[in-house]
Design a protein around this motif. Structure first.
Motif, PDB file in Angstrom:
ATOM      1  N   UNK A 115       0.830  -1.205   0.000  1.00 49.07           N
ATOM      2  CA  UNK A 115       0.000   0.000   0.000  1.00 49.07           C
ATOM      3  C   UNK A 115       0.863   1.253   0.000  1.00 49.07           C
ATOM      4  N   UNK A 116       1.955   1.223   0.753  1.00 51.00           N
ATOM      5  CA  UNK A 116       2.854   2.388   0.826  1.00 51.00           C
ATOM      6  C   UNK A 116       3.537   2.641  -0.516  1.00 51.00           C
ATOM      7  N   UNK A 156     -13.106  -5.528  -1.459  1.00 49.99           N
ATOM      8  CA  UNK A 156     -12.596  -5.154  -0.141  1.00 49.99           C
ATOM      9  C   UNK A 156     -11.203  -5.730   0.128  1.00 49.99           C
ATOM     10  N   UNK A 157     -10.624  -6.425  -0.860  1.00 52.13           N
ATOM     11  CA  UNK A 157      -9.285  -6.979  -0.692  1.00 52.13           C
ATOM     12  C   UNK A 157      -8.199  -5.916  -0.887  1.00 52.13           C
ATOM     13  N   UNK A 158      -8.444  -4.969  -1.771  1.00 53.60           N
ATOM     14  CA  UNK A 158      -7.434  -3.935  -2.041  1.00 53.60           C
ATOM     15  C   UNK A 158      -8.098  -2.770  -2.759  1.00 53.60           C
ATOM     16  N   UNK A 159      -7.687  -1.574  -2.412  1.00 52.99           N
ATOM     17  CA  UNK A 159      -8.259  -0.411  -3.084  1.00 52.99           C
ATOM     18  C   UNK A 159      -7.974   0.893  -2.361  1.00 52.99           C
ATOM     19  N   UNK A 160      -8.825   1.882  -2.614  1.00 49.88           N
ATOM     20  CA  UNK A 160      -8.723   3.196  -1.975  1.00 49.88           C
ATOM     21  C   UNK A 160      -9.231   3.087  -0.542  1.00 49.88           C
ATOM     22  N   UNK A 198      -5.258   0.791   0.776  1.00 45.47           N
ATOM     23  CA  UNK A 198      -5.282  -0.371   1.668  1.00 45.47           C
ATOM     24  C   UNK A 198      -5.098  -1.656   0.871  1.00 45.47           C
ATOM     25  N   UNK A 199      -4.470  -2.626   1.528  1.00 49.87           N
ATOM     26  CA  UNK A 199      -4.354  -3.986   1.010  1.00 49.87           C
ATOM     27  C   UNK A 199      -4.805  -4.912   2.129  1.00 49.87           C
TER      28      UNK A 199
END
Length: 421
Positions: A115-116, A156-160, A198-199
């Protein structure tokens, strides 16, 4: 008459045999040479051309799994703990705990680092791209399209992680352009750019401030220094009230001169850094940017957003303007909803955002084009929390810098650190 050439003398049989043997040996040498050259040619043919290293595009659209196929993402800036906790760096027990965390099936560290890295790559290209004259909508879309592509958005696994904050001048936080917004970035603006990635629910929250002429350079310098001071003071057993005192002392050592008048830089005392939980941007612990009596300690295994806000104004924000930020409450009550549209909207929120923050543009993207009445109903019923823009007095200027840090067993890791800030 023309002269006649002298005839060649006849050669002896022994000489002829010697000449033929020399020719045979020469043929053998040539075959060896040809064989060596042939082998060299074969070896050259076996060499495969080097693959060109895959690089990020402009605008950023290459997913990170392609840039880091082994799934190992760059470690953030490592800072040792202060003297009383320096032993942790070499402690075998703490190093063992680190190894156990690395083997966590939820891959805590790698998810946060991924995410970073998305945040770094998007924001660094954004800083070259954006300029006065662009609309805030255009800038928000650039950020959000980049994040979605690089993190390889997957429900919801990865995104904004929350709405993109583009906060101008006296507005410090929680402004994102709503549908139809036409605000244009001007040369004299001071803009806070705050976005999250987020991840698997592991959120990286990081922000920076941009200006396009030098009047408020000292304001930005003060806030950046204050955030770094807060990071340096943070660690296992660090008391939140004492961290706030260090932030305040650093911030208030600066002043800004505008048109011949000198303004002290003040901390915005009711905006704070915060602990981050999984799928929850604001955890239970908060770091006020002023000295206070909070004896709460940071603990091993937690992670935080260390953020500071400085202002040339009164140093206190109030809610004002049209709301763009919302989030379903973690402890939302189970109440009967009388509006069918509100029930439908809540299903959309649960499916797409869960407890992650969202904005009205994200609802439209999810297919909820006529949502305002239903959204207001969910807010009034205490199911969804609204977060209106937070502003100091009009005419003042505000700035923000923020990093996400991991309180690891052995060291402190500033996961969102980059070459830019």
């Amino acid at each position: 008459m023309s002269p006649v050439a002298d005839p060649q003398p006849a050669q002896a049989p022994e000489a002829e045999e010697g000449r033929l043997q020399d020719l045979d040996e020469l043929d053998d040498v040539e075959e060896v040479v040809d064989g060596v050259n042939g082998d060299a040619k074969k070896k050259k043919k076996k060499k495969k051309p080097k693959k060109k290293k895959l690089e990020q595009t402009e605008p950023p659209r290459v997913g990170l799994s392609k840039l880091f196929p082994e799934g190992k993402y760059p470690e953030g800036e490592i800072q040792p703990y202060k003297d009383d906790n320096l032993w942790r760096t070499t402690s075998e027990e703490k190093r063992h705990i680190e190894r156990v965390i690395q083997q966590d099936p939820n891959e805590t560290y790698q998810n946060i680092r991924k995410a970073a890295e998305v945040h770094r790559q998007v924001r660094q290209r954004l800083q070259k791209y954006m300029q006065p004259g662009m609309s805030l909508m255009e800038i928000a879309n650039y950020i959000e399209d980049g994040v979605r592509a690089l993190v390889e958005e997957d429900g919801l696994e990865a995104g904004i992680a929350f709405p993109t904050g583009l906060n101008l001048n006296h507005c410090a936080a929680h402004f994102s352009p709503n549908p139809g917004d036409t605000t244009i970035l001007s040369k004299g603006d001071v803009m806070k750019v705050d976005f999250g990635v987020h991840v698997k629910g592991r959120i990286v929250d990081s922000a920076f401030t941009v200006n396009f002429e030098p009047t408020y350079n000292k304001l930005l310098e003060a806030v950046r220094a204050s955030t770094n001071a807060g990071i340096k003071e943070s660690g296992v057993d660090a008391r939140l009230g004492e961290i706030g005192g260090v932030i305040q002392e650093t911030m208030e050592s600066y002043e800004v001169e505008v048109n011949g008048k000198v303004y002290p830089v003040r901390c915005i005392d009711n905006l704070s850094g915060h602990q981050i939980n999984r799928y929850q941007i604001h955890g239970e612990k908060f770091i006020l940017p002023v000295r206070n009596d909070d004896q709460t300690k940071m603990e091993e295994g937690e992670y935080y957003a260390i953020e500071t806000f400085g202002t040339t104004g009164r140093g206190r924000i109030v809610e004002t303007g049209d709301c763009s930020h919302f989030a379903r409450k973690v402890d939302a009550p189970h109440v009967p909803l009388r509006l069918t549209t509100a029930k439908s909207l809540l299903k959309t929120i649960n499916k797409n955002f869960s407890t992650l923050a969202f904005c009205r543009r994200y609802l439209e993207r999810a297919g909820e084009t006529k949502h305002l009445l239903a959204l207001n109903h969910l807010v009034s019923q205490g199911i969804v929390q609204d977060y209106p823009p937070l502003c100091d007095q009009r005419g003042s200027m505000t700035a923000q810098f923020e990093h996400t840090i991991l309180i690891r067993p052995t060291v402190k890791e500033v996961v969102s650190r980059g070459d830019d800030y």
